[in-house]
Design a protein around this motif. Structure first.
Motif, PDB file in Angstrom:
ATOM      1  N   PHE A  31     -13.309  -0.516  -2.999  1.00 22.11           N
ATOM      2  CA  PHE A  31     -13.583   0.916  -3.029  1.00 22.11           C
ATOM      3  C   PHE A  31     -14.959   1.148  -2.410  1.00 22.11           C
ATOM      4  CE2 PHE A  31     -15.599   4.443  -5.513  1.00 22.11           C
ATOM      5  CZ  PHE A  31     -14.866   5.474  -4.950  1.00 22.11           C
ATOM      6  N   ASN A  32     -14.986   1.898  -1.302  1.00 25.50           N
ATOM      7  CA  ASN A  32     -16.260   2.172  -0.635  1.00 25.50           C
ATOM      8  C   ASN A  32     -16.956   3.391  -1.214  1.00 25.50           C
ATOM      9  OD1 ASN A  32     -15.708   0.020   0.968  1.00 25.50           O
ATOM     10  ND2 ASN A  32     -15.812   1.110   2.910  1.00 25.50           N
ATOM     11  N   GLY A  33     -16.193   4.441  -1.547  1.00 24.82           N
ATOM     12  CA  GLY A  33     -16.826   5.609  -2.127  1.00 24.82           C
ATOM     13  C   GLY A  33     -15.995   6.856  -1.964  1.00 24.82           C
ATOM     14  N   THR A  34     -16.457   7.899  -2.627  1.00 29.67           N
ATOM     15  CA  THR A  34     -15.791   9.193  -2.570  1.00 29.67           C
ATOM     16  C   THR A  34     -16.836  10.281  -2.405  1.00 29.67           C
ATOM     17  OG1 THR A  34     -14.404  10.772  -3.764  1.00 29.67           O
ATOM     18  CG2 THR A  34     -15.834   9.360  -5.091  1.00 29.67           C
ATOM     19  N   GLY A  35     -16.460  11.350  -1.741  1.00 36.34           N
ATOM     20  CA  GLY A  35     -17.393  12.446  -1.528  1.00 36.34           C
ATOM     21  C   GLY A  35     -17.292  13.531  -2.576  1.00 36.34           C
ATOM     22  N   SER A  36     -16.425  13.326  -3.568  1.00 40.91           N
ATOM     23  CA  SER A  36     -16.177  14.396  -4.534  1.00 40.91           C
ATOM     24  C   SER A  36     -17.256  14.486  -5.602  1.00 40.91           C
ATOM     25  CB  SER A  36     -14.827  14.184  -5.215  1.00 40.91           C
ATOM     26  OG  SER A  36     -14.888  13.031  -6.037  1.00 40.91           O
ATOM     27  N   GLY A  37     -17.918  13.353  -5.865  1.00 45.66           N
ATOM     28  CA  GLY A  37     -18.933  13.338  -6.914  1.00 45.66           C
ATOM     29  C   GLY A  37     -18.353  13.127  -8.296  1.00 45.66           C
ATOM     30  N   GLY A  38     -17.048  13.254  -8.417  1.00 49.43           N
ATOM     31  CA  GLY A  38     -16.434  13.107  -9.727  1.00 49.43           C
ATOM     32  C   GLY A  38     -15.518  11.904  -9.822  1.00 49.43           C
ATOM     33  N   GLY A  39     -15.503  11.089  -8.804  1.00 45.59           N
ATOM     34  CA  GLY A  39     -14.693   9.887  -8.849  1.00 45.59           C
ATOM     35  C   GLY A  39     -13.263  10.072  -8.408  1.00 45.59           C
ATOM     36  N   SER A  40     -12.885  11.290  -8.010  1.00 44.85           N
ATOM     37  CA  SER A  40     -11.504  11.518  -7.572  1.00 44.85           C
ATOM     38  C   SER A  40     -11.451  11.596  -6.055  1.00 44.85           C
ATOM     39  CB  SER A  40     -10.980  12.813  -8.195  1.00 44.85           C
ATOM     40  OG  SER A  40     -11.792  13.905  -7.800  1.00 44.85           O
ATOM     41  N   CYS A  41     -10.284  11.955  -5.512  1.00 44.18           N
ATOM     42  CA  CYS A  41     -10.116  12.005  -4.072  1.00 44.18           C
ATOM     43  C   CYS A  41     -10.917  13.158  -3.484  1.00 44.18           C
ATOM     44  CB  CYS A  41      -8.640  12.128  -3.709  1.00 44.18           C
ATOM     45  SG  CYS A  41      -7.916  13.695  -4.231  1.00 44.18           S
ATOM     46  N   PRO A  42     -11.202  13.118  -2.168  1.00 43.50           N
ATOM     47  CA  PRO A  42     -10.846  12.089  -1.193  1.00 43.50           C
ATOM     48  C   PRO A  42     -11.755  10.862  -1.295  1.00 43.50           C
ATOM     49  CG  PRO A  42     -12.116  13.805  -0.133  1.00 43.50           C
ATOM     50  CD  PRO A  42     -11.894  14.264  -1.549  1.00 43.50           C
ATOM     51  N   ALA A  43     -11.222   9.718  -0.879  1.00 47.85           N
ATOM     52  CA  ALA A  43     -11.972   8.470  -1.022  1.00 47.85           C
ATOM     53  C   ALA A  43     -11.610   7.513   0.115  1.00 47.85           C
ATOM     54  CB  ALA A  43     -11.669   7.824  -2.373  1.00 47.85           C
ATOM     55  N   ILE A  44     -12.442   6.490   0.257  1.00 49.75           N
ATOM     56  CA  ILE A  44     -12.255   5.479   1.302  1.00 49.75           C
ATOM     57  C   ILE A  44     -12.262   4.101   0.665  1.00 49.75           C
ATOM     58  CG2 ILE A  44     -13.305   4.405   3.338  1.00 49.75           C
ATOM     59  CD1 ILE A  44     -14.351   7.102   4.163  1.00 49.75           C
ATOM     60  N   HIS A  45     -11.265   3.284   1.042  1.00 52.90           N
ATOM     61  CA  HIS A  45     -11.200   1.876   0.664  1.00 52.90           C
ATOM     62  C   HIS A  45     -11.160   1.034   1.932  1.00 52.90           C
ATOM     63  CE1 HIS A  45      -9.763   3.908  -2.975  1.00 52.90           C
ATOM     64  NE2 HIS A  45     -10.029   2.801  -3.658  1.00 52.90           N
ATOM     65  N   GLU A  46     -11.506  -0.231   1.796  1.00 53.58           N
ATOM     66  CA  GLU A  46     -11.488  -1.145   2.938  1.00 53.58           C
ATOM     67  C   GLU A  46     -10.760  -2.421   2.556  1.00 53.58           C
ATOM     68  OE1 GLU A  46     -14.672  -2.970   6.212  1.00 53.58           O
ATOM     69  OE2 GLU A  46     -15.331  -1.615   4.614  1.00 53.58           O
ATOM     70  N   ASP A  47      -9.868  -2.880   3.414  1.00 52.21           N
ATOM     71  CA  ASP A  47      -9.147  -4.129   3.206  1.00 52.21           C
ATOM     72  C   ASP A  47     -10.093  -5.283   3.513  1.00 52.21           C
ATOM     73  OD1 ASP A  47      -7.479  -6.474   3.673  1.00 52.21           O
ATOM     74  OD2 ASP A  47      -5.769  -5.125   3.650  1.00 52.21           O
ATOM     75  N   LEU A  48     -10.360  -6.122   2.541  1.00 54.74           N
ATOM     76  CA  LEU A  48     -11.335  -7.192   2.704  1.00 54.74           C
ATOM     77  C   LEU A  48     -10.860  -8.284   3.651  1.00 54.74           C
ATOM     78  CD1 LEU A  48     -12.574  -7.554  -0.990  1.00 54.74           C
ATOM     79  CD2 LEU A  48     -13.663  -6.332   0.894  1.00 54.74           C
ATOM     80  N   ASP A  49      -9.559  -8.378   3.867  1.00 56.82           N
ATOM     81  CA  ASP A  49      -9.027  -9.440   4.727  1.00 56.82           C
ATOM     82  C   ASP A  49      -8.821  -8.986   6.161  1.00 56.82           C
ATOM     83  OD1 ASP A  49      -8.804 -11.416   2.623  1.00 56.82           O
ATOM     84  OD2 ASP A  49      -7.138 -10.207   1.860  1.00 56.82           O
ATOM     85  N   THR A  50      -8.315  -7.783   6.341  1.00 60.17           N
ATOM     86  CA  THR A  50      -7.993  -7.307   7.694  1.00 60.17           C
ATOM     87  C   THR A  50      -9.068  -6.400   8.276  1.00 60.17           C
ATOM     88  OG1 THR A  50      -6.830  -5.309   6.970  1.00 60.17           O
ATOM     89  CG2 THR A  50      -5.546  -7.367   7.079  1.00 60.17           C
ATOM     90  N   GLY A  51      -9.935  -5.840   7.417  1.00 58.34           N
ATOM     91  CA  GLY A  51     -10.922  -4.887   7.899  1.00 58.34           C
ATOM     92  C   GLY A  51     -10.367  -3.485   8.073  1.00 58.34           C
ATOM     93  N   GLU A  52      -9.079  -3.282   7.790  1.00 52.39           N
ATOM     94  CA  GLU A  52      -8.490  -1.958   7.919  1.00 52.39           C
ATOM     95  C   GLU A  52      -9.068  -1.007   6.872  1.00 52.39           C
ATOM     96  OE1 GLU A  52      -4.025  -2.658   9.574  1.00 52.39           O
ATOM     97  OE2 GLU A  52      -4.421  -3.332   7.531  1.00 52.39           O
ATOM     98  N   VAL A  53      -9.118   0.271   7.231  1.00 54.43           N
ATOM     99  CA  VAL A  53      -9.662   1.293   6.348  1.00 54.43           C
ATOM    100  C   VAL A  53      -8.513   2.146   5.805  1.00 54.43           C
ATOM    101  CG1 VAL A  53     -11.176   3.303   6.207  1.00 54.43           C
ATOM    102  CG2 VAL A  53     -11.839   1.338   7.595  1.00 54.43           C
TER     103      VAL A  53
END
Length: 251
Positions: A7-29
């Protein structure tokens, strides 16, 4: 195998969506957020497949939590994807042709006709002809600059004749002597530029077969290729004038 996601982070400030994750093996977002449902907005989206879901993502969320480093490995397009780019470009497609000949040309019946001294019978109903004609009639610009050795190779002389066919499809075809290309520092590379923001670098083997197509979208690199296009266009000669000058030179 299950993905390992960070989990990279979210812009909501409350822990909900929208958010960004990153695949540690493939580098895909992986991103998630509210789904875009407005029909008028959906109609404006380009290159979206039936199984893709458009979402709305705040700009700052992408800036704050998207990966900052780039994948340095070349991105190689499969032949089907590369071919599809000629169907999907919107306003321009441009090609720098640096080689002395191309295996794909030598495989054509028109090449054998040219070598025998006959006038080639160009196919105006091929997939390429129909695709490019539709694009240029719709206002898109399709062009190319072909580099020519002194004296021209057989393959280059064929392409000088083939320019009549390109012109009939609505393309802008120009030529430049190799020594002039070297003088203005054009690279020894074949590449296509689509809509001024996508570059495809063509890779060939020693027998002039296309063996790969590298996708380039990094803005700084794309700008470099756009500058090379502008230089080539400026110094190249429209093909009919070039052919006439070559004929006078060889008399």
């Amino acid at each position: 195998m299950a993905r390992r996601l960070r989990f990279n982070g979210t812009g909501s400030g409350g822990g909900s969506c929208p958010a960004i994750h990153e695949d540690l093996d493939t580098g895909e977002v992986i991103v998630h957020g509210p789904r875009l449902t407005d029909p008028a907005a959906l109609a404006q989206l380009q290159h979206i497949d039936e199984d893709e879901i458009p979402i709305v993502m705040p700009r700052n969320t992408l800036i704050d939590f998207g990966p900052k480093d780039r994948d340095t490995e070349p991105r190689i397009l499969d032949p089907e994807t590369f071919a599809g780019m000629f169907q999907n470009f919107q306003h321009s497609a441009w090609h720098l042709e640096m080689r002395g000949g191309y295996a794909v040309d030598r495989a054509e019946n028109t090449y054998a006709q040219f070598v025998r001294g006959e006038t080639p019978t160009w196919d105006m109903h091929s997939l390429w002809a129909r695709t490019i004609t539709a694009k240029t009639r719709d206002g898109a610009a399709v062009g190319r600059v072909r580099i020519v050795d002194n004296p021209p190779t057989e393959g280059q002389r064929y392409l000088l004749a083939h320019a009549e066919h390109n012109d009939a499809l609505g393309e802008d075809v120009r030529n430049m002597w190799r020594e002039d290309a070297e003088r203005v520092n054009l690279p020894n590379e074949d590449f296509w530029i689509f809509d001024s923001h996508i570059v495809v670098l063509c890779v060939f083997d020693d027998d002039d077969n296309l063996t790969g197509a590298e996708l380039i979208t990094e803005p700084a690199r794309v700008n470099q290729y756009n500058r090379l296009r502008d230089v080539a266009q400026h110094y190249a000669t429209p093909f009919r004038k070039f052919v006439a000058e070559l004929a006078a030179k060889e008399e």
